[in-house]
Design a protein around this motif. Structure first.
Motif, PDB file in Angstrom:
ATOM      1  N   THR A  75       0.840  -1.192   0.000  1.00  0.00           N
ATOM      2  CA  THR A  75       0.000   0.000   0.000  1.00  0.00           C
ATOM      3  C   THR A  75       0.873   1.239   0.000  1.00  0.00           C
ATOM      4  O   THR A  75       2.045   1.208   0.392  1.00  0.00           O
ATOM      5  CB  THR A  75      -0.926   0.048   1.228  1.00  0.00           C
ATOM      6  N   PHE A  76       0.287   2.340  -0.440  1.00  0.00           N
ATOM      7  CA  PHE A  76       0.968   3.631  -0.416  1.00  0.00           C
ATOM      8  C   PHE A  76      -0.037   4.660   0.093  1.00  0.00           C
ATOM      9  O   PHE A  76      -1.060   4.892  -0.557  1.00  0.00           O
ATOM     10  CB  PHE A  76       1.466   4.008  -1.816  1.00  0.00           C
ATOM     11  N   ASN A  77       0.236   5.228   1.242  1.00  0.00           N
ATOM     12  CA  ASN A  77      -0.670   6.193   1.866  1.00  0.00           C
ATOM     13  C   ASN A  77      -2.091   5.662   1.983  1.00  0.00           C
ATOM     14  O   ASN A  77      -3.060   6.359   1.722  1.00  0.00           O
ATOM     15  CB  ASN A  77      -0.679   7.522   1.098  1.00  0.00           C
ATOM     16  N   GLY A  78      -2.233   4.402   2.350  1.00  0.00           N
ATOM     17  CA  GLY A  78      -3.543   3.799   2.542  1.00  0.00           C
ATOM     18  C   GLY A  78      -4.213   3.316   1.273  1.00  0.00           C
ATOM     19  O   GLY A  78      -5.346   2.852   1.321  1.00  0.00           O
ATOM     20  N   THR A  79      -3.547   3.428   0.129  1.00  0.00           N
ATOM     21  CA  THR A  79      -4.121   2.977  -1.138  1.00  0.00           C
ATOM     22  C   THR A  79      -3.461   1.674  -1.554  1.00  0.00           C
ATOM     23  O   THR A  79      -2.237   1.579  -1.594  1.00  0.00           O
ATOM     24  CB  THR A  79      -3.901   4.032  -2.239  1.00  0.00           C
ATOM     25  N   SER A  80      -4.270   0.678  -1.863  1.00  0.00           N
ATOM     26  CA  SER A  80      -3.757  -0.608  -2.314  1.00  0.00           C
ATOM     27  C   SER A  80      -3.179  -0.451  -3.719  1.00  0.00           C
ATOM     28  O   SER A  80      -3.904  -0.120  -4.661  1.00  0.00           O
ATOM     29  CB  SER A  80      -4.871  -1.646  -2.315  1.00  0.00           C
ATOM     30  N   LEU A  81      -1.899  -0.687  -3.868  1.00  0.00           N
ATOM     31  CA  LEU A  81      -1.274  -0.557  -5.183  1.00  0.00           C
ATOM     32  C   LEU A  81      -1.784  -1.577  -6.198  1.00  0.00           C
ATOM     33  O   LEU A  81      -2.000  -1.215  -7.352  1.00  0.00           O
ATOM     34  CB  LEU A  81       0.247  -0.611  -5.056  1.00  0.00           C
ATOM     35  N   PRO A  82      -2.006  -2.846  -5.814  1.00  0.00           N
ATOM     36  CA  PRO A  82      -2.565  -3.769  -6.808  1.00  0.00           C
ATOM     37  C   PRO A  82      -3.933  -3.311  -7.329  1.00  0.00           C
ATOM     38  O   PRO A  82      -4.212  -3.420  -8.527  1.00  0.00           O
ATOM     39  CB  PRO A  82      -2.683  -5.096  -6.048  1.00  0.00           C
ATOM     40  N   ILE A  83      -4.780  -2.785  -6.460  1.00  0.00           N
ATOM     41  CA  ILE A  83      -6.085  -2.300  -6.915  1.00  0.00           C
ATOM     42  C   ILE A  83      -5.910  -1.059  -7.775  1.00  0.00           C
ATOM     43  O   ILE A  83      -6.564  -0.916  -8.822  1.00  0.00           O
ATOM     44  CB  ILE A  83      -7.010  -2.018  -5.714  1.00  0.00           C
TER      45      ILE A  83
END
Length: 87
Positions: free
Chosen positions: A41-49
């Motif tokens: 994740t980056f800043n609470g955002t799932s990178l795969p999504i």
């Protein structure tokens, strides 16, 4: 709608269902995969999504006729307003 849609477009619902089934199956077959994906994740955002959404949305965005945007915004103010309100 055009009669000349591709196989991916024609069977989009099937592909989405297969992808969901594959994801659920992968989750059962490899129990640690959920933790692995959640760790990226980056800043609470799932990178795969985020990457998956980009791959899905980019072809649509690349085909937009940006010259027609002013005309569309004049004739679809109510729809755009509702979209913004709901989002």
């Amino acid at each position: 709608m055009s009669d000349d849609i591709g196989v991916l477009d024609r069977y989009l619902t099937v592909w989405i269902g297969l992808a969901m089934a594959l994801g659920v199956g992968l989750g059962y077959a490899v129990p640690g995969v959920a933790d692995l994906l959640n760790a990226v994740t980056f800043n609470g955002t799932s990178l795969p999504i985020a990457i998956g959404l980009f791959v899905i949305i980019y072809p649509i965005m690349a085909e937009i006729d940006y010259g027609r945007i002013p005309k569309v915004t004049r004739t679809a103010r109510k729809e755009i307003g509702l979209t913004l309100a709901f989002n």
